[in-house]
Design a protein around this motif. Structure first.
Motif, PDB file in Angstrom:
ATOM      1  N   GLU A 198       0.820  -1.421  -0.481  1.00 21.44           N
ATOM      2  CA  GLU A 198       0.367  -0.081  -0.496  1.00 21.44           C
ATOM      3  C   GLU A 198       0.742   1.362  -0.244  1.00 21.44           C
ATOM      4  OE1 GLU A 198      -2.708  -0.255   3.686  1.00 21.44           O
ATOM      5  OE2 GLU A 198      -3.933  -2.183   2.459  1.00 21.44           O
ATOM      6  N   GLN A 199       2.265   0.745  -0.276  1.00 20.33           N
ATOM      7  CA  GLN A 199       3.161   2.602  -0.081  1.00 20.33           C
ATOM      8  C   GLN A 199       3.998   2.253  -1.552  1.00 20.33           C
ATOM      9  OE1 GLN A 199       4.726   2.002   3.842  1.00 20.33           O
ATOM     10  NE2 GLN A 199       4.304   4.558   4.137  1.00 20.33           N
ATOM     11  N   PRO A 200       3.512   2.375  -2.246  1.00 20.38           N
ATOM     12  CA  PRO A 200       4.647   2.588  -3.559  1.00 20.38           C
ATOM     13  C   PRO A 200       5.652   3.036  -3.634  1.00 20.38           C
ATOM     14  CG  PRO A 200       2.277   2.583  -4.235  1.00 20.38           C
ATOM     15  CD  PRO A 200       2.312   2.076  -2.732  1.00 20.38           C
ATOM     16  N   GLU A 201       5.146   4.030  -3.318  1.00 19.59           N
ATOM     17  CA  GLU A 201       6.099   5.187  -3.201  1.00 19.59           C
ATOM     18  C   GLU A 201       7.283   5.581  -2.092  1.00 19.59           C
ATOM     19  OE1 GLU A 201       3.655   5.720  -1.728  1.00 19.59           O
ATOM     20  OE2 GLU A 201       3.375   6.151   0.366  1.00 19.59           O
ATOM     21  N   ARG A 202       7.496   4.162  -1.461  1.00 19.83           N
ATOM     22  CA  ARG A 202       8.353   3.659  -1.000  1.00 19.83           C
ATOM     23  C   ARG A 202       9.261   2.537  -1.707  1.00 19.83           C
ATOM     24  NH1 ARG A 202       9.014   2.937   5.093  1.00 19.83           N
ATOM     25  NH2 ARG A 202      11.699   3.895   4.600  1.00 19.83           N
ATOM     26  N   ASP A 203      10.330   2.751  -2.732  1.00 19.72           N
ATOM     27  CA  ASP A 203      10.684   2.081  -2.781  1.00 19.72           C
ATOM     28  C   ASP A 203      11.686   0.971  -2.414  1.00 19.72           C
ATOM     29  OD1 ASP A 203      10.322   3.152  -5.609  1.00 19.72           O
ATOM     30  OD2 ASP A 203      12.277   3.950  -6.717  1.00 19.72           O
ATOM     31  N   THR A 204      12.434   1.150  -1.464  1.00 19.97           N
ATOM     32  CA  THR A 204      12.948   0.568   0.056  1.00 19.97           C
ATOM     33  C   THR A 204      12.693   1.238   0.964  1.00 19.97           C
ATOM     34  OG1 THR A 204      15.418   2.903  -0.511  1.00 19.97           O
ATOM     35  CG2 THR A 204      15.049   1.206  -1.729  1.00 19.97           C
ATOM     36  N   ILE A 205      13.972   0.419   1.997  1.00 28.21           N
ATOM     37  CA  ILE A 205      13.915   0.246   3.387  1.00 28.21           C
ATOM     38  C   ILE A 205      14.541   1.242   4.005  1.00 28.21           C
ATOM     39  CG2 ILE A 205      13.261  -1.995   3.707  1.00 28.21           C
ATOM     40  CD1 ILE A 205      15.720  -2.280   4.862  1.00 28.21           C
ATOM     41  N   LEU A 206      15.009   2.116   2.697  1.00 28.40           N
ATOM     42  CA  LEU A 206      16.215   3.498   3.378  1.00 28.40           C
ATOM     43  C   LEU A 206      15.300   4.038   3.669  1.00 28.40           C
ATOM     44  CD1 LEU A 206      19.067   3.592   1.010  1.00 28.40           C
ATOM     45  CD2 LEU A 206      19.028   2.199   3.013  1.00 28.40           C
ATOM     46  N   GLU A 207      16.002   5.047   4.419  1.00 32.54           N
ATOM     47  CA  GLU A 207      14.940   6.069   5.440  1.00 32.54           C
ATOM     48  C   GLU A 207      15.383   7.416   4.740  1.00 32.54           C
ATOM     49  OE1 GLU A 207      12.866   6.013   7.353  1.00 32.54           O
ATOM     50  OE2 GLU A 207      12.460   3.514   7.657  1.00 32.54           O
ATOM     51  N   HIS A 208      15.217   8.735   4.623  1.00 31.98           N
ATOM     52  CA  HIS A 208      15.568   9.908   4.209  1.00 31.98           C
ATOM     53  C   HIS A 208      17.065   9.784   5.018  1.00 31.98           C
ATOM     54  CE1 HIS A 208      15.605  13.919   2.407  1.00 31.98           C
ATOM     55  NE2 HIS A 208      16.515  14.383   3.633  1.00 31.98           N
ATOM     56  N   GLY A 209      18.163  11.041   3.431  1.00 36.83           N
ATOM     57  CA  GLY A 209      19.569  10.805   4.336  1.00 36.83           C
ATOM     58  C   GLY A 209      19.961   9.683   4.247  1.00 36.83           C
ATOM     59  N   GLU A 210      20.297   8.021   4.111  1.00 34.50           N
ATOM     60  CA  GLU A 210      20.519   7.357   4.046  1.00 34.50           C
ATOM     61  C   GLU A 210      21.776   7.463   3.070  1.00 34.50           C
ATOM     62  OE1 GLU A 210      19.280   3.835   7.160  1.00 34.50           O
ATOM     63  OE2 GLU A 210      18.260   3.966   5.739  1.00 34.50           O
ATOM     64  N   LEU A 211      23.072   7.207   3.021  1.00 32.88           N
ATOM     65  CA  LEU A 211      24.115   6.713   2.118  1.00 32.88           C
ATOM     66  C   LEU A 211      23.811   5.460   2.119  1.00 32.88           C
ATOM     67  CD1 LEU A 211      25.457   8.727   0.204  1.00 32.88           C
ATOM     68  CD2 LEU A 211      26.991   8.497   2.069  1.00 32.88           C
ATOM     69  N   ILE A 212      24.071   4.847   0.783  1.00 28.71           N
ATOM     70  CA  ILE A 212      24.651   3.563   0.304  1.00 28.71           C
ATOM     71  C   ILE A 212      26.653   4.478   0.943  1.00 28.71           C
ATOM     72  CG2 ILE A 212      25.177   1.691  -0.863  1.00 28.71           C
ATOM     73  CD1 ILE A 212      22.144   2.372  -2.067  1.00 28.71           C
ATOM     74  N   THR A 213      26.861   3.489   1.113  1.00 35.78           N
ATOM     75  CA  THR A 213      28.392   3.591   1.222  1.00 35.78           C
ATOM     76  C   THR A 213      29.678   2.804   0.099  1.00 35.78           C
ATOM     77  OG1 THR A 213      28.837   2.387   3.191  1.00 35.78           O
ATOM     78  CG2 THR A 213      28.457   5.589   2.999  1.00 35.78           C
ATOM     79  N   ALA A 214      29.031   1.701  -0.044  1.00 28.89           N
ATOM     80  CA  ALA A 214      29.617  -0.069  -0.114  1.00 28.89           C
ATOM     81  C   ALA A 214      28.809  -0.879  -0.238  1.00 28.89           C
ATOM     82  CB  ALA A 214      31.128   0.078   0.330  1.00 28.89           C
ATOM     83  N   LEU A 215      29.022  -2.025  -1.264  1.00 31.74           N
ATOM     84  CA  LEU A 215      28.305  -3.087  -1.666  1.00 31.74           C
ATOM     85  C   LEU A 215      29.570  -4.090  -1.678  1.00 31.74           C
ATOM     86  CD1 LEU A 215      26.355  -2.649  -5.383  1.00 31.74           C
ATOM     87  CD2 LEU A 215      25.840  -2.169  -2.536  1.00 31.74           C
ATOM     88  N   GLU A 216      29.107  -5.088  -0.755  1.00 29.09           N
ATOM     89  CA  GLU A 216      30.269  -6.398  -0.341  1.00 29.09           C
ATOM     90  C   GLU A 216      29.707  -7.488  -0.828  1.00 29.09           C
ATOM     91  OE1 GLU A 216      32.041  -4.256   3.602  1.00 29.09           O
ATOM     92  OE2 GLU A 216      30.904  -6.091   4.068  1.00 29.09           O
ATOM     93  N   LEU A 217      30.197  -8.220  -1.262  1.00 29.03           N
ATOM     94  CA  LEU A 217      29.821  -9.167  -1.755  1.00 29.03           C
ATOM     95  C   LEU A 217      30.771 -10.777  -0.973  1.00 29.03           C
ATOM     96  CD1 LEU A 217      31.234  -9.017  -5.769  1.00 29.03           C
ATOM     97  CD2 LEU A 217      28.890  -8.637  -4.813  1.00 29.03           C
ATOM     98  N   PRO A 218      29.710 -11.619  -0.696  1.00 23.90           N
ATOM     99  CA  PRO A 218      30.995 -11.871   0.323  1.00 23.90           C
ATOM    100  C   PRO A 218      31.570 -13.450  -0.904  1.00 23.90           C
ATOM    101  CG  PRO A 218      28.713 -13.529  -0.335  1.00 23.90           C
ATOM    102  CD  PRO A 218      28.570 -12.013  -1.440  1.00 23.90           C
TER     103      PRO A 218
END
Ligand SMILES: Cc1cc2nc3c(=O)[nH]c(=O)nc-3n(C[C@H](O)[C@H](O)[C@H](O)COP(=O)(O)OP(=O)(O)OC[C@H]3O[C@@H](n4cnc5c(N)ncnc54)[C@H](O)[C@@H]3O)c2cc1C
Ligand code: SF4
Ligand code: FES
Ligand code: FES
Lengths: 344, 170
Positions: A198-218
């Motif tokens: 019911e909240q399609p306006e939210r693509d992800t679980i990130l909150e405003h202001g959260e910055l992705i800094t890296a991706l880690e692969l196993p």
């Protein structure tokens, strides 16, 4: 385009602090999605915070022999990195199958993950769209749905997530490292994107202001892997359906048995779709056509296609079985994307 | 509010003040009068606006100019030296690789960037062995040039031109 202010920052904590203070601010990375949305009026920020100066451009091997890729590494650089090509060929190929050479030179890893849907109504501010304007309605339902979801959609939104890279990351069990106002958190990539509900306006679980800094692969997995993308033209087009898969077959017994399998689908849902039902069928089974069809059908049983995308169910079924057949076809089968078996 | 911007375009330094909304393409064409890059779609979908920024090909229509403060921009015009066409330009002429020419400056910049990427052994999605050196077959050229559309459909000759330039640069 609406007027906005612009600042450039070279410090991650500072970038987060500025956004936390300004609800109307957005991060700008490569700009290949954001600038488009500024032009279209899909996004109307008061402040654009340019993060191109952040020191997030390294690719490093981790202690557990996994790989950490900075959020500002460009898609083309990640795809061309020899460690990615050798140990995570599925990721390299997923990146290379996206957009064009020019766009990949600009697009960042963080921006690619957070790019928004290509639903034509989302991009057209003259039409209702719950994702762009909550409560206004969904123009796609009953409209043009060729690029829309067949799995996990809701009454409010049937959009798909367009990223190829994210599909490979989902199959690889990558982790997204995020810096927010309350410090760092680590999110399995499969949990980053949401289903629309019911909240399609939210693509992800990130909150405003959260910055992705890296991706880690196993650490690199045993077995073979590939990324296959089906689209309306041979290149420079988004996926209708895509499959990222790794399969590890145990050939030591009288009959080959699938030891492990990881599959993710693109172009079918609001998020990269990890095909866990299919994986469960594959694990411990003999690799043959019957098994592959059972696996595909187990996953697609929940499909609810729309008027304009019924073909996708069959297309996904075919793509899953073809990829699995190729990946388990023995060393003589023609395969580009193999990671040699790392099992001792 | 306008912000200061420094750009070196085809070897010439410029200092100007721009509104943050200004794209690199608009800064070049509307503010600096550099007409070599073209505006086709303005949404990253055609490649007509392709320029080299610090040597890498980019769509200038989707880049904010301020993001590229202090950058060196090379347009197709800038690939010529002292009025002499580059081998890549000549290949386009010799192979008849255009009709109206609107997409051509973008094609040329894209090809220049792409030839460097291939020389650096960056793979493409049609490269069979991701770890092997790049062999610029026609299939590779088509894939690597797919970000540049040509409304006149000069594609066959564009591939021939890029192939000729690749041969000559070896
Ligand atoms: C014509 C065209 C064709 C394309 N085809 C494909 C395709 O086939 N497959 C595919 O996968 N993609 C495709 N793309 C999309 C492209 O891959 C994305 O636009 C790109 O990856 C976005 O990255 P960026 O760095 O430019 O992001 P930006 O446009 O700068 O940002 C996108 C969003 O992410 C946010 N953001 C960026 N970085 C961060 C960060 N570190 N932390 C938090 N938020 C952040 C921004 O605020 C913004 O909301 C295509 C794009 C175009 C224009
Ligand atoms: S599918 Fe989602 S994004 Fe597209 S119009 Fe409906 S609500 Fe908007
Ligand atoms: S004008 Fe930039 S891609 Fe078309
Ligand atoms: S020559 Fe006319 S668009 Fe390419």
């Amino acid at each position: 385009m609406n007027p906005f202010d612009y600042i450039r920052t070279t410090d991650t904590a500072d970038a987060v602090a500025v956004l936390t203070e300004r609800p109307d601010a957005v991060f700008l990375a490569g700009g290949t999605n954001l600038v488009d949305h500024l032009k279209l009026g899909v996004t109307e920020p008061g402040l654009v915070v340019d993060i191109n100066g952040l020191d997030l451009t390294d690719i490093e091997v981790l202690d557990d022999s996994g790989l950490r890729i900075g959020a500002m590494v460009r898609n083309s650089d990640a795809a061309a990195d020899m460690r990615v090509r050798r140990d995570y060929p599925m990721l390299s190929r997923a990146l290379l199958s996206g957009a064009s050479g020019q766009l990949r030179n600009a697009a960042s890893m963080g921006g690619n993950l957070l790019q928004r849907t290509r639903c034509v109504y989302f991009q057209d501010t003259s039409t209702p769209c719950n994702k762009r304007e909550p409560g206004s309605g969904c123009s796609a339902i009953g409209g043009y749905t060729r690029y829309h979801a067949i799995l996990g959609a809701s009454q409010d939104c049937v959009a798909t997530h367009p990223s190829d890279m994210a599909v490979a990351l989902a199959a690889l069990d990558a982790t997204v490292v995020v810096l927010g106002p309350h410090g760092e958190r680590r999110i399995p990539v499969d949990e980053l994107h949401r289903l629309p509900g019911e909240q399609p306006e939210r693509d992800t679980i990130l909150e405003h202001g959260e910055l992705i800094t890296a991706l880690e692969l196993p650490p690199p997995r045993a077995g073979r892997s590939t990324y296959r993308k089906i689209r309306d033209r041979a290149s420079y087009a988004f996926a209708l359906v895509s499959v990222a898969a790794t399969v590890d077959v145990d050939d030591s017994g009288p009959k080959p048995v699938i030891r492990e399998a990881a599959i993710a689908l693109g172009g079918v849902a609001h998020k990269p779709w990890r095909a866990r039902a299919a994986e469960a069928v594959l694990r411990g089974a003999e690799p043959n056509e019957k098994t592959f069809l059972q696996a595909a059908d187990a996953e697609l049983a929940a499909a609810e296609p729309l008027e304009g995308n019924r073909f996708k169910v069959q297309m996904a079924r075919g793509a899953i079985t073809t990829v699995l057949t190729e990946l388990t076809g023995g060393p003589e089968s023609k395969l580009d994307d193999t990671t040699e078996d790392a099992h001792e | 509010m306008d912000h200061p911007l420094n750009l070196t375009v085809d070897g010439q330094e410029h200092t100007l003040a721009v509104d943050p909304r200004t794209t690199l393409l608009d800064a070049l064409r509307d503010r600096l009068g550099v007409m070599s890059p073209k505006k086709g779609c303005d949404h990253g979908q055609c490649g007509a606006c392709t320029v080299l920024v610090d040597g890498r090909r980019l769509n200038s229509c989707l880049a904010l100019a301020l993001s590229h403060d202090a950058a060196a921009v090379t347009t197709s015009d800038g690939l010529a030296t002292d009025g002499e066409l580059s081998p890549l330009h000549r290949a386009f002429l010799e192979q008849d690789a255009f009709q109206c020419g609107y997409c051509t400056p973008g094609q040329v910049c894209s090809a220049a960037g792409m030839l460097q990427e291939a020389a650096d052994d960056a793979p493409s999605v049609v490269t069979e062995d991701l770890e092997a050196p790049v062999d610029l077959t026609d299939e590779e050229i088509r894939e690597r040039m797919s970000g540049n559309l040509c409304r006149c459909g000069a594609y066959v000759n564009i591939v021939a031109a890029v192939s000729q330039a690749a041969e000559e640069s070896r």
